[in-house]
Design a protein around this motif. Sequence first.
Motif, short mmCIF file in Angstrom:
data_model
loop_
_atom_site.label_atom_id
_atom_site.label_comp_id
_atom_site.label_asym_id
_atom_site.label_seq_id
_atom_site.Cartn_x
_atom_site.Cartn_y
_atom_site.Cartn_z
N HIS A 69 1.68 77.15 -9.30
CA HIS A 69 0.11 77.36 -9.41
C HIS A 69 -0.19 78.62 -8.15
O HIS A 69 -0.38 78.45 -7.10
CB HIS A 69 -1.05 76.18 -9.53
CG HIS A 69 -2.17 76.42 -9.25
ND1 HIS A 69 -3.00 77.11 -10.43
CD2 HIS A 69 -3.23 76.62 -8.31
CE1 HIS A 69 -4.17 77.34 -10.34
NE2 HIS A 69 -4.44 77.07 -8.83
N HIS A 71 -2.79 82.29 -7.86
CA HIS A 71 -3.59 83.56 -8.30
C HIS A 71 -3.10 84.67 -7.53
O HIS A 71 -3.75 85.12 -6.66
CB HIS A 71 -5.07 83.14 -8.03
CG HIS A 71 -5.61 81.82 -8.37
ND1 HIS A 71 -5.55 81.29 -9.51
CD2 HIS A 71 -5.63 80.69 -7.50
CE1 HIS A 71 -6.11 80.04 -9.63
NE2 HIS A 71 -6.16 79.50 -8.26
N HIS A 213 -7.28 73.81 -13.42
CA HIS A 213 -7.62 72.99 -12.19
C HIS A 213 -8.20 71.70 -12.60
O HIS A 213 -8.92 71.61 -13.39
CB HIS A 213 -8.59 73.73 -11.33
CG HIS A 213 -8.14 75.09 -10.95
ND1 HIS A 213 -8.21 76.24 -11.77
CD2 HIS A 213 -7.58 75.63 -9.64
CE1 HIS A 213 -7.79 77.35 -10.94
NE2 HIS A 213 -7.04 76.94 -9.89
N ASP A 301 -1.30 78.16 -4.46
CA ASP A 301 -2.34 78.70 -4.87
C ASP A 301 -2.75 80.14 -4.30
O ASP A 301 -1.72 80.65 -4.12
CB ASP A 301 -3.38 77.65 -4.21
CG ASP A 301 -4.75 77.54 -4.85
OD1 ASP A 301 -5.00 78.35 -5.73
OD2 ASP A 301 -5.57 76.61 -4.43
ZN ZN Z 1 -6.40 77.45 -8.07
#
Ligand code: ZN
Length: 437
Positions: A69, A71, A213, A301
């Motif tokens: 996970h 971004h 999420h 993240d």
């Molecule tokens: Zn996230």
Amino acid sequence: MSDLLIKNCSVLQLARDGSSAEVLTDRDILVRGNTIETVQPTNLVNQSHFRTCINANGMLAMPGLINTHAHVPMVLFRGLAEDVSLERWLNNCIWPIERHLTPEDVYWGMLLGAIEMIEAGVTAVADHYFYMDSAAEAVEKVGIRANLGWAMFDWMDNSIIEQTSAFVSQWQGAACGRIRTMMAPHAPYTCNDDFLRATVRAAEKLGVGIHIHVSETKQQTQASRQSRGLTPIQVLERTGVLSVPTILAHACGALPEDIEILTKYRTGIAHAPKTYLKLGMDIAPVTEFRQAGVPVGLATDGVASNNTLNLWESMRLLAMMQKFLQRAPEVLSVPEALYLATVESACVFGQGEQLGKLSSGYLADLILLDLEGVHHQPNHNIPANLVYSLRPEDVQTVIIDGQIVMRSRQILTVDKTEAIKRVRSNLNRLALRQKES
Ligand SMILES: [Zn+2]
């Protein structure tokens, strides 16, 4: 003729149940196309039968790490929002600046972040962001494996589900299968039930999963119970989200009844411990998930909360936090941490049958590590060094889908210097765009 011979390396071998880890010495790895043909004792084959040969004497081979996970384009925001709460971090720092992002910013952010990951031995990433067609172009170019989801909120334009469905159709299986896609609603607290149901219908039609999420904190779980009468994970079950394969980011506020629900579905938890520590969030019940048979994968993240895309650090923090929480050093042993970082992360990523092991028939996503540095000496316990001593710079060579993407720490697919230059200049423009608005 086979394509690639990795000659005379050591190989990390984990027991089938993750209970032990050993290092096999004097091995050759034979790669045909994008697949591992076999791992065998060295010198059984003639080097001249291979198009490319890497002499890996003194190196350890292991599966590439999988970031379940992230971004990634948020590398653009590295160091921009420090020492604030999750709510302030999102509302005052991140969301206002994200409104000014362009597809070009996302392209260069994705490229830079992918380079950072490859340099640290990360061979695959499940990414959740905007302008993912631009991100996909960067992924295609740099050579990393990715599962991409275009983030959606229910306040967005009504056609957002159609738009992201078009992205999924266009990119699913692209780059010879290296790119996969998922639908990516942000979270149950930013997507209402009808929106989630519509997303599930789209995912079912497209034959893809959902990356979302959920229960990021205990407070979110309580708020959801008050407003909807259900925990966020119960919302996912009720709206059908769990009926398709899912990646659930965080689940730090999951209750025992939530874990019970998750055991019935094809799902996995992406765990990003540095974010939880930095933002003072709750720590997910990793041991309880795993005991219930729900796989847990490593995640960074975004860099805005993590500051790096270093999964070795995630692995280390994950293991140490569970030991600390339970006041029990036996928890999350070295072999278990390595199993979680490889086999289990591959399951969460959605390719547990193809990634996370150096075995015949698995995809050739692997890394070669130099363990000669002083911080590894005297090498009593190599698996323990991998978990607790390794530095990203020890990653020497990275192979993804059978292609050498980094060799002797040189990225071969893209121009790293240009990526750094473009990100710097784009970020200056982004700051200007924000000021002008
Ligand atoms: Zn996230």
